[in-house]
Design a protein around this motif. Structure first.
Motif, mmCIF file in Angstrom:
data_model
loop_
_atom_site.group_PDB
_atom_site.id
_atom_site.type_symbol
_atom_site.label_atom_id
_atom_site.label_comp_id
_atom_site.label_asym_id
_atom_site.label_seq_id
_atom_site.Cartn_x
_atom_site.Cartn_y
_atom_site.Cartn_z
ATOM 1 N N ILE A 122 -7.017 4.252 -2.420
ATOM 2 C CA ILE A 122 -5.745 3.688 -1.875
ATOM 3 C C ILE A 122 -5.589 2.325 -2.596
ATOM 4 C CG2 ILE A 122 -4.709 2.776 0.236
ATOM 5 C CD1 ILE A 122 -6.704 4.470 1.807
ATOM 6 N N ASP A 156 -5.652 5.613 9.668
ATOM 7 C CA ASP A 156 -5.002 4.534 8.898
ATOM 8 C C ASP A 156 -5.922 3.467 8.277
ATOM 9 O OD1 ASP A 156 -2.502 4.501 11.572
ATOM 10 O OD2 ASP A 156 -2.282 5.696 9.526
ATOM 11 N N THR A 214 -1.860 2.689 4.983
ATOM 12 C CA THR A 214 -1.949 3.856 4.368
ATOM 13 C C THR A 214 -2.586 4.897 5.439
ATOM 14 O OG1 THR A 214 -2.148 2.842 2.129
ATOM 15 C CG2 THR A 214 -2.764 5.167 2.503
ATOM 16 N N GLN A 219 0.924 -1.135 0.052
ATOM 17 C CA GLN A 219 -0.097 0.076 0.128
ATOM 18 C C GLN A 219 0.960 1.341 -0.037
ATOM 19 O OE1 GLN A 219 -2.639 -1.836 3.583
ATOM 20 N NE2 GLN A 219 -3.302 0.276 2.845
ATOM 21 N N SER A 253 0.918 6.904 2.279
ATOM 22 C CA SER A 253 0.250 8.016 2.562
ATOM 23 C C SER A 253 -0.694 8.436 1.688
ATOM 24 C CB SER A 253 0.887 9.300 3.091
ATOM 25 O OG SER A 253 1.903 9.757 2.140
#
Lengths: 109, 119
Positions: free
Chosen positions: A20, A87, A104, A6, A9
């Protein structure tokens, strides 16, 4: 090193969308439609927000949506809200085990 | 209401053992699989292992880093899931969560219990 990859950020302004990615292999994400996504706020336990690639558990806003293409799964958060800052982790069934992504951090600007 | 409450965490030295408990309520074991997931300080989630439901004979699977050292079991008379951990090392430090599990997803999570392995 996590089994699923992943981005560390992601960010967006309130009202915008953020996506994401979760990269796996033909042995996990690509092999099964058992990809899940979890949201974790600081100091709290993770919470399931997407199961089986795109199913939302009861109570999860429809701003959260999931998809998969080949060995890559994705989570999209539409209409970002301040409380979405957290997160996010993906996971995939992989036969006799379960693999997670590294997570992420989503920041709402 | 389905609820999971972990306990048993603490500070131990490398090489020692520890048993974690997860008291469950609102469902009978055998209906759902259950798992243990851990999270090292400041790090991501890591699957530890799972125990299957009764129709699949309650068999267990473990992640490679803990296989042979950790054992998952259930005492149905006490509605409690256990994680017996032996030969602990510093890499086992973290918060340990028990979860219910179905179709590849960890549905409900407990609040977690902290295990610290340090000399």
């Amino acid at each position: 090193q996590s089994a699923l990859t992943q981005p560390p950020s992601a960010s967006g302004s309130p009202g915008q969308s953020v996506t994401i990615s979760c990269d796996g292999t033909s042995n996990d994400v690509g092999a099964y439609n058992f990809v899940s996504w979890y949201q974790q706020h600081p100091g709290k336990a993770p919470k399931l927000i997407i199961s089986e690639v795109s199913k939302r558990p009861s109570g999860v806003p429809d701003r959260f949506s999931g998809s998969k293409s080949g060995n890559t799964a994705s989570l999209t958060v539409s209409g970002l809200q301040a409380e979405d800052e957290a997160d996010y982790y993906c996971s995939s069934y992989a036969g006799n085990n379960l693999v997670f992504g590294g997570g992420t951090k989503v920041t709402v600007l | 209401e389905v609820q999971l409450v972990e306990s048993g965490g603490g500070l131990v030295k490398p090489g020692e053992s520890l048993r974690l408990s997860c008291a469950y309520s609102g469902f009978r074991f055998g209906v759902l699989w259950m798992t243990w997931v851990r999270q090292a300080p400041g790090k991501g989630l890591e699957w530890v292992g799972r125990i299957r439901d009764k129709p699949t004979r309650g068999t267990t699977d473990y992640a490679a880093p803990v296989k042979g050292r950790f054992t998952i079991s259930v005492d149905e008379s006490k509605n409690t899931l256990y994680l017996q951990m032996s030969r602990l090392n510093v890499d086992d430090t973290g918060i340990y969560y028990c979860t219910t599990y179905t179709s590849g997803a960890c549905l409900l999570w407990g609040q977690g219990t902290l295990v610290t392995v340090s000399s």
